[in-house]
Motif scaffolding. Structure first.
Motif, mmCIF file in Angstrom:
data_model
loop_
_atom_site.group_PDB
_atom_site.id
_atom_site.type_symbol
_atom_site.label_atom_id
_atom_site.label_comp_id
_atom_site.label_asym_id
_atom_site.label_seq_id
_atom_site.Cartn_x
_atom_site.Cartn_y
_atom_site.Cartn_z
ATOM 1 N N ARG A 68 0.793 -1.216 0.000
ATOM 2 C CA ARG A 68 0.000 0.000 0.000
ATOM 3 C C ARG A 68 0.830 1.274 0.000
ATOM 4 O O ARG A 68 0.311 2.348 -0.225
ATOM 5 N N GLY A 69 2.112 1.179 0.324
ATOM 6 C CA GLY A 69 2.902 2.377 0.534
ATOM 7 C C GLY A 69 3.503 2.955 -0.735
ATOM 8 O O GLY A 69 3.315 2.454 -1.847
ATOM 9 N N LEU A 183 7.025 6.227 -6.322
ATOM 10 C CA LEU A 183 6.058 5.449 -7.098
ATOM 11 C C LEU A 183 4.955 4.977 -6.151
ATOM 12 O O LEU A 183 5.236 4.319 -5.148
ATOM 13 N N SER A 184 3.713 5.312 -6.458
ATOM 14 C CA SER A 184 2.587 4.918 -5.603
ATOM 15 C C SER A 184 1.428 4.456 -6.471
ATOM 16 O O SER A 184 1.147 5.036 -7.523
ATOM 17 N N ARG A 185 0.777 3.413 -6.011
ATOM 18 C CA ARG A 185 -0.328 2.847 -6.790
ATOM 19 C C ARG A 185 -1.544 3.757 -6.733
ATOM 20 O O ARG A 185 -1.840 4.371 -5.710
ATOM 21 N N ILE A 186 -2.266 3.841 -7.832
ATOM 22 C CA ILE A 186 -3.521 4.580 -7.907
ATOM 23 C C ILE A 186 -4.656 3.564 -7.822
ATOM 24 O O ILE A 186 -4.652 2.543 -8.501
ATOM 25 N N GLY A 187 -5.636 3.825 -6.995
ATOM 26 C CA GLY A 187 -6.779 2.923 -6.926
ATOM 27 C C GLY A 187 -6.650 1.892 -5.820
ATOM 28 O O GLY A 187 -5.872 2.035 -4.878
ATOM 29 N N LEU A 188 -7.411 0.828 -5.947
ATOM 30 C CA LEU A 188 -7.520 -0.194 -4.908
ATOM 31 C C LEU A 188 -6.234 -0.991 -4.767
ATOM 32 O O LEU A 188 -5.460 -1.125 -5.705
ATOM 33 N N SER A 189 -6.025 -1.545 -3.578
ATOM 34 C CA SER A 189 -4.835 -2.350 -3.320
ATOM 35 C C SER A 189 -4.878 -3.643 -4.126
ATOM 36 O O SER A 189 -5.939 -4.096 -4.566
ATOM 37 N N GLY A 190 -3.697 -4.263 -4.309
ATOM 38 C CA GLY A 190 -3.587 -5.370 -5.251
ATOM 39 C C GLY A 190 -3.554 -6.760 -4.653
ATOM 40 O O GLY A 190 -3.177 -7.712 -5.343
ATOM 41 N N TRP A 191 -3.970 -6.921 -3.399
ATOM 42 C CA TRP A 191 -3.876 -8.248 -2.774
ATOM 43 C C TRP A 191 -4.791 -9.278 -3.436
ATOM 44 O O TRP A 191 -4.555 -10.487 -3.317
ATOM 45 N N ARG A 232 -18.889 -3.490 1.515
ATOM 46 C CA ARG A 232 -17.718 -2.722 1.090
ATOM 47 C C ARG A 232 -16.596 -2.810 2.133
ATOM 48 O O ARG A 232 -16.820 -2.620 3.318
ATOM 49 N N ILE A 233 -15.379 -3.099 1.642
ATOM 50 C CA ILE A 233 -14.234 -3.186 2.546
ATOM 51 C C ILE A 233 -13.125 -2.205 2.181
ATOM 52 O O ILE A 233 -12.252 -1.935 3.009
ATOM 53 N N GLU A 234 -13.135 -1.666 0.965
ATOM 54 C CA GLU A 234 -12.130 -0.695 0.560
ATOM 55 C C GLU A 234 -12.739 0.300 -0.410
ATOM 56 O O GLU A 234 -13.716 -0.004 -1.103
ATOM 57 N N ARG A 235 -12.105 1.455 -0.455
ATOM 58 C CA ARG A 235 -12.540 2.492 -1.395
ATOM 59 C C ARG A 235 -11.320 3.275 -1.850
ATOM 60 O O ARG A 235 -10.441 3.584 -1.052
ATOM 61 N N ALA A 236 -11.271 3.593 -3.139
ATOM 62 C CA ALA A 236 -10.217 4.435 -3.694
ATOM 63 C C ALA A 236 -10.825 5.262 -4.816
ATOM 64 O O ALA A 236 -11.168 4.729 -5.880
ATOM 65 N N ASP A 237 -10.992 6.550 -4.536
ATOM 66 C CA ASP A 237 -11.628 7.459 -5.499
ATOM 67 C C ASP A 237 -13.013 6.933 -5.869
ATOM 68 O O ASP A 237 -13.864 6.792 -5.011
ATOM 69 N N SER A 238 -13.220 6.587 -7.134
ATOM 70 C CA SER A 238 -14.550 6.148 -7.572
ATOM 71 C C SER A 238 -14.664 4.628 -7.660
ATOM 72 O O SER A 238 -15.635 4.112 -8.210
ATOM 73 N N GLU A 239 -13.679 3.909 -7.129
ATOM 74 C CA GLU A 239 -13.715 2.442 -7.139
ATOM 75 C C GLU A 239 -13.932 1.918 -5.721
ATOM 76 O O GLU A 239 -13.432 2.489 -4.753
ATOM 77 N N TYR A 240 -14.675 0.815 -5.638
ATOM 78 C CA TYR A 240 -15.015 0.225 -4.354
ATOM 79 C C TYR A 240 -14.733 -1.273 -4.413
ATOM 80 O O TYR A 240 -14.847 -1.899 -5.471
ATOM 81 N N PRO A 296 -5.867 -9.497 3.879
ATOM 82 C CA PRO A 296 -5.227 -8.668 4.915
ATOM 83 C C PRO A 296 -6.265 -8.145 5.906
ATOM 84 O O PRO A 296 -6.627 -6.964 5.900
ATOM 85 N N TRP A 297 -6.732 -9.010 6.785
ATOM 86 C CA TRP A 297 -7.863 -8.685 7.636
ATOM 87 C C TRP A 297 -7.628 -7.457 8.509
ATOM 88 O O TRP A 297 -8.517 -6.637 8.702
ATOM 89 N N LYS A 298 -6.431 -7.330 9.076
ATOM 90 C CA LYS A 298 -6.163 -6.191 9.967
ATOM 91 C C LYS A 298 -6.315 -4.866 9.230
ATOM 92 O O LYS A 298 -6.923 -3.926 9.744
ATOM 93 N N SER A 299 -5.759 -4.802 8.017
ATOM 94 C CA SER A 299 -5.854 -3.546 7.264
ATOM 95 C C SER A 299 -7.276 -3.304 6.780
ATOM 96 O O SER A 299 -7.712 -2.157 6.662
#
Length: 308
Positions: A68-69, A183-191, A232-240, A296-299
């Protein structure tokens, strides 16, 4: 004769690694085994990603997909000259070298300052941005030098305003700035990319059942009072991103619980596979089945706490 659990894990890892390396054209030499990041990953019980990950200094870079970083990297100037060897690129595409591997440039935000980049088959984008910070030690050294050598001619550039260099710049107040690429990812995490793609059931029409200030919170089957429920468990801009809780849920009770009992609902997820759906513009974007133990339950719990 029976095998221990560890031996079975080793056999599965070796089998999976052999399949992938044969497909990619590698040999099973001692050198390839010793340096294989993928083999170590399989031995640790983590499956391969859906697509080959980016490379960093010649090695698979899983963290840039799953993490995520932000990552501090070295980057070259953008150019179309090496597009033929950049994964997923076509001849003539603009590419940029990041830590030894060529990435595809999807958008140039500011020349030599900020780019949106992509890698291979992943439908993910990253922001590559140059950050400038004051280097107080070098600034003090420059000031001391000028003070001790008032007659010395120190010329960096004759242009007015800020004078830029590949690694640093000096402004009109003689402050030294150093740059670094991030370098940082845009949008939802990739797990989710450790999972298996699931084909959508066109007979089931999903729709948002409840929204909060962040957007859709619960989705379910349109026109029904009970059925499959997604949270819903994550959100990034207009993606869920949603996880499937159950196939037979009372929607009214689910909506009430979603508003106050996030953690209880998450802890109630059972089974060896987790159904994960990404969502955009009130439509499914992608659907993956992910081994439950790899989530990644904790996150995710932290995410729900900070977005509700």
């Amino acid at each position: 004769m029976s095998f221990s659990d560890r031996e079975k894990q080793l056999i599965r890892a070796a089998f999976g690694w052999g399949q992938i390396t044969q497909k990619e054209g590698y040999t099973l030499s001692d050198l390839e085994i010793d340096k294989s990041v993928l083999f170590r990953r399989l031995l640790a019980g983590r499956p391969p990603l859906a697509f080959p990950p980016p490379l960093r200094h010649g090695f698979p870079w899983y963290e840039v997909i799953e993490g995520r970083g932000e990552h501090v990297v070295n980057a070259s100037e953008a150019s179309p000259e090496c597009s033929i060897i950049a994964p997923g690129s076509r001849p003539g595409d603009t590419c940029i070298l990041i830590d030894g591997a060529f990435w595809r440039v999807a958008e140039t935000v500011r020349e030599r300052e900020e780019y949106i980049v992509e890698w291979g088959q992943y439908p993910i984008q990253w922001r590559l941005k140059k950050h400038w910070e004051v280097n107080y030690e070098m600034t003090q050294q420059l000031h001391n030098f000028r003070k001790e050598n008032p007659n010395a001619e120190v010329s960096f550039d004759n242009r007015p305003g800020q004078r830029e260099y590949s690694e640093f710049r000096i402004d009109d107040e003689q402050t030294v700035w150093l740059s670094e690429w991030q370098l940082s990812r845009i949008g939802l995490s990739g797990w989710v990319w450790v999972g298996t793609a699931v084909e959508e059931d066109t007979r089931v029409e999903l729709t948002p059942l409840f929204r909060d200030q962040q957007g859709p919170l619960v989705i379910g089957e349109a026109g029904k009072k009970r059925g499959a429920g997604w949270l819903r468990i994550e959100r990034a801009d207009s993606e869920y991103r949603f996880i499937k809780l159950n196939d037979k849920l009372e929607y009214q009770a689910l909506i009430a619980a979603a508003a106050t009992e996030f953690e209880t609902l998450l802890h109630g997820v059972q089974g060896e596979e987790l159904q994960v759906m990404d969502w955009r513009d009130d439509q499914p974007l992608r659907h993956y089945a992910v081994p439950t133990q790899l989530a990644p339950w904790k996150s995710l719990i932290f995410e729900t706490r900070t977005t509700t």
